[in-house]
Design an enzyme around this catalytic site. Structure first.
Site, PDB file in Angstrom:
ATOM      1  CG  HIS A  62     102.287   3.059  56.020  1.00  0.00           C
ATOM      2  ND1 HIS A  62     103.061   3.497  54.975  1.00  0.00           N
ATOM      3  CD2 HIS A  62     102.295   1.719  55.925  1.00  0.00           C
ATOM      4  CE1 HIS A  62     103.522   2.470  54.310  1.00  0.00           C
ATOM      5  NE2 HIS A  62     103.066   1.371  54.850  1.00  0.00           N
ATOM      6  CB  ALA A  63     101.536   8.924  54.678  1.00  0.00           C
TER       7      ALA A  63
END
Ligand code: TYD
Length: 148
Positions: A62-63
């Site tokens: 994820h970011a």
């Protein structure tokens, strides 16, 4: 880290710098400490850690829209794959006094955990579900439309 000194080190994944924390060597056992805004470029508002990670497992994926963090292999080793939407690099962490700084809008995956490893994360924000980008295509669209 083998960043070059040209401006490519200041943008994108080039901003993901290795940090060497202080190490107080002592025959009784070594000691490392981290202070927010001194050793990491943000106030530390949350700490969490990953442990008992089964072999072959991947974490991250994820970011974050605004969160910054420093990731440290407190015990053992693992690799951090960093992606800014244009280029990727992999950082191997295997010492308790090294971490990698991950600014906002970097996709990260943690892979190749050694047996018994512990990943400590120092984060700039409390947990906020809305701060995550968990879909890689959404990340690419956002990253490529973002001035980093
Ligand atoms: P997640 O951030 O997806 O883990 P990783 O990126 O390391 O693979 O978090 C896994 C779960 O834990 C998810 O349900 C959210 C929860 N969580 C919290 O409640 N608080 C926290 O501070 C963190 C990091 C995760």
């Amino acid at each position: 880290m083998d960043d070059t000194s040209d401006k490519s080190s200041l943008v994108g994944v080039g901003r993901c710098q290795i940090i060497k924390f202080p190490k107080i060597s002592d025959p009784r056992g070594n000691l490392t400490f981290v202070e927010g805004l001194r050793h990491v470029p943000f106030e530390i508002r949350r700490v969490y850690y990953l442990y008992d990670v089964p072999g072959g497992e991947t974490r991250g994926g994820h970011a974050h829209k605004k969160l910054q963090q420093a990731t440290i292999a407190i015990a053992g080793s693992f690799d951090v794959v960093l992606d800014d939407g244009h280029s990727r690099k992999t950082v191997s962490l295997n010492r308790s006094y090294y971490g990698v700084y991950i600014p906002r809008m970097i996709w990260r995956e943690l892979v190749n955990f050694s047996s018994g490893s512990v990943c400590l994360v120092l984060a700039s924000e409390p947990y906020e579900r809305e701060d995550y980008i968990r879909d890689y295509d959404d990340f690419l669209r956002a990253a490529r439309g973002t001035v980093l």
